[in-house]
Enzyme design. Sequence first.
Site, PDB file in Angstrom:
ATOM      1  N   HIS A  17      72.844  34.987  59.594  1.00  0.00           N
ATOM      2  CA  HIS A  17      73.338  34.420  58.338  1.00  0.00           C
ATOM      3  C   HIS A  17      73.262  35.469  57.217  1.00  0.00           C
ATOM      4  CE1 HIS A  17      71.776  30.453  60.157  1.00  0.00           C
ATOM      5  NE2 HIS A  17      73.083  30.341  60.134  1.00  0.00           N
ATOM      6  N   LYS A  41      70.708  16.505  62.256  1.00  0.00           N
ATOM      7  CA  LYS A  41      70.159  17.606  63.054  1.00  0.00           C
ATOM      8  C   LYS A  41      68.635  17.561  63.103  1.00  0.00           C
ATOM      9  CE  LYS A  41      73.393  21.408  63.352  1.00  0.00           C
ATOM     10  NZ  LYS A  41      73.589  22.844  63.102  1.00  0.00           N
ATOM     11  N   ARG A  90      80.854  34.158  65.590  1.00  0.00           N
ATOM     12  CA  ARG A  90      80.033  34.999  66.472  1.00  0.00           C
ATOM     13  C   ARG A  90      80.786  35.404  67.725  1.00  0.00           C
ATOM     14  NH1 ARG A  90      75.528  30.637  66.602  1.00  0.00           N
ATOM     15  NH2 ARG A  90      77.468  29.486  66.343  1.00  0.00           N
ATOM     16  N   SER A 128      70.278  29.153  64.888  1.00  0.00           N
ATOM     17  CA  SER A 128      68.978  28.652  64.423  1.00  0.00           C
ATOM     18  C   SER A 128      68.253  27.932  65.557  1.00  0.00           C
ATOM     19  CB  SER A 128      69.175  27.713  63.234  1.00  0.00           C
ATOM     20  OG  SER A 128      69.793  28.413  62.173  1.00  0.00           O
TER      21      SER A 128
HETATM   22  N1  COA Z   1      74.485  33.989  62.543  1.00  0.00           N
HETATM   23  C1  COA Z   1      73.562  33.254  63.167  1.00  0.00           C
HETATM   24  N2  COA Z   1      73.701  31.939  63.445  1.00  0.00           N
HETATM   25  C2  COA Z   1      74.841  31.380  63.051  1.00  0.00           C
HETATM   26  C3  COA Z   1      75.854  32.082  62.401  1.00  0.00           C
HETATM   27  C4  COA Z   1      75.639  33.450  62.145  1.00  0.00           C
HETATM   28  N3  COA Z   1      76.551  34.193  61.535  1.00  0.00           N
HETATM   29  N4  COA Z   1      76.861  31.236  62.163  1.00  0.00           N
HETATM   30  C5  COA Z   1      76.491  30.048  62.634  1.00  0.00           C
HETATM   31  N5  COA Z   1      75.264  30.133  63.169  1.00  0.00           N
HETATM   32  C6  COA Z   1      74.501  29.078  63.826  1.00  0.00           C
HETATM   33  C7  COA Z   1      73.888  28.117  62.854  1.00  0.00           C
HETATM   34  O1  COA Z   1      72.563  28.527  62.536  1.00  0.00           O
HETATM   35  C8  COA Z   1      73.905  26.821  63.629  1.00  0.00           C
HETATM   36  O2  COA Z   1      72.768  26.771  64.443  1.00  0.00           O
HETATM   37  P1  COA Z   1      72.198  25.362  64.900  1.00  0.00           P
HETATM   38  O3  COA Z   1      73.335  24.518  65.394  1.00  0.00           O
HETATM   39  O4  COA Z   1      71.286  25.758  65.938  1.00  0.00           O
HETATM   40  O5  COA Z   1      71.537  24.771  63.676  1.00  0.00           O
HETATM   41  C9  COA Z   1      75.086  26.946  64.564  1.00  0.00           C
HETATM   42  O6  COA Z   1      75.397  28.321  64.605  1.00  0.00           O
HETATM   43  C10 COA Z   1      76.260  26.181  64.105  1.00  0.00           C
HETATM   44  O7  COA Z   1      76.561  26.647  62.831  1.00  0.00           O
HETATM   45  P2  COA Z   1      77.337  25.797  61.786  1.00  0.00           P
HETATM   46  O8  COA Z   1      78.610  25.313  62.314  1.00  0.00           O
HETATM   47  O9  COA Z   1      77.372  26.591  60.516  1.00  0.00           O
HETATM   48  O10 COA Z   1      76.468  24.493  61.644  1.00  0.00           O
HETATM   49  P3  COA Z   1      75.617  24.138  60.481  1.00  0.00           P
HETATM   50  O11 COA Z   1      74.890  22.902  60.823  1.00  0.00           O
HETATM   51  O12 COA Z   1      74.803  25.288  60.048  1.00  0.00           O
HETATM   52  O13 COA Z   1      76.723  23.815  59.327  1.00  0.00           O
HETATM   53  C11 COA Z   1      78.089  22.329  58.074  1.00  0.00           C
HETATM   54  C12 COA Z   1      77.665  22.798  59.465  1.00  0.00           C
HETATM   55  C13 COA Z   1      76.898  21.987  57.223  1.00  0.00           C
HETATM   56  C14 COA Z   1      78.869  23.432  57.372  1.00  0.00           C
HETATM   57  C15 COA Z   1      79.026  21.105  58.238  1.00  0.00           C
HETATM   58  O14 COA Z   1      78.379  20.187  59.084  1.00  0.00           O
HETATM   59  C16 COA Z   1      79.313  20.428  56.923  1.00  0.00           C
HETATM   60  O15 COA Z   1      80.152  20.884  56.174  1.00  0.00           O
HETATM   61  N6  COA Z   1      78.577  19.311  56.641  1.00  0.00           N
HETATM   62  C17 COA Z   1      78.758  18.541  55.406  1.00  0.00           C
HETATM   63  C18 COA Z   1      79.453  17.218  55.708  1.00  0.00           C
HETATM   64  C19 COA Z   1      80.942  17.447  55.884  1.00  0.00           C
HETATM   65  O16 COA Z   1      81.637  17.864  54.975  1.00  0.00           O
HETATM   66  N7  COA Z   1      81.441  17.140  57.099  1.00  0.00           N
HETATM   67  C20 COA Z   1      82.820  17.353  57.428  1.00  0.00           C
HETATM   68  C21 COA Z   1      83.084  18.795  57.764  1.00  0.00           C
HETATM   69  S1  COA Z   1      84.794  19.147  57.966  1.00  0.00           S
END
Ligand code: COA
Length: 160
Positions: A17, A41, A90, A128
């Site tokens: 990140h 989560k 990624r 994560s």
């Molecule tokens: N380096 C390391 N890890 C990364 C990464 C990077 N560059 N990019 C993504 N990841 C990891 C994240 O840590 C996450 O790990 P986890 O699933 O083990 O926690 C995983 O990859 C998935 O990442 P991501 O898709 O970013 O999930 P997230 O839970 O971190 O974020 C939100 C998702 C919060 C952006 C999305 O759910 C959201 O917008 N929620 C708000 C409600 C909403 O609007 N919903 C409709 C969306 S269209």
Amino acid sequence: MLKAIYPGTFDPITNGHLDIIKRAARLFDLLIIAVAASPGKAPMFDLAERVALIRAATAEMDKVTVLSFDTLMADFARQQQASVLVRGVRSGADVEYEHQLARMNQHLLPGLETIFLFSDPRWSFISSSLVKDVFFHGGAIHDLVPAAVAQAMLRQRRDH
Ligand code: COA
């Protein structure tokens, strides 16, 4: 002023990140790191702790600010008057999901664009959850997360 949002759950923030944050901060006047509550989560760190860990890791970055949200991403972007979302990719496996998220966010807030940065190969294998899994099984995570996060994980394990 070109304002962008980098959203995620950040439970916890990793070096992957941080790489995206550093690179995205160069492209915009202001980068808001938006920490999602993501109750579904069942995060290891509560929202305030996740925000504090990211603030500590980005303290030297003057174009970066950290906020939390528990609404739709699109509503948060509207409220912040930000027109760009930043996401890290990624591998090819991320693309299909990111395509859906980007399209849905654009559907919810027309004009909201998502831009993608490819992860540095050093971090393209981490998430994560994977970091937490390695940690809970006794593996080394100090080279995958900022030092303050590694300490917080140790503290959390000791206290629970
Ligand atoms: N380096 C390391 N890890 C990364 C990464 C990077 N560059 N990019 C993504 N990841 C990891 C994240 O840590 C996450 O790990 P986890 O699933 O083990 O926690 C995983 O990859 C998935 O990442 P991501 O898709 O970013 O999930 P997230 O839970 O971190 O974020 C939100 C998702 C919060 C952006 C999305 O759910 C959201 O917008 N929620 C708000 C409600 C909403 O609007 N919903 C409709 C969306 S269209």
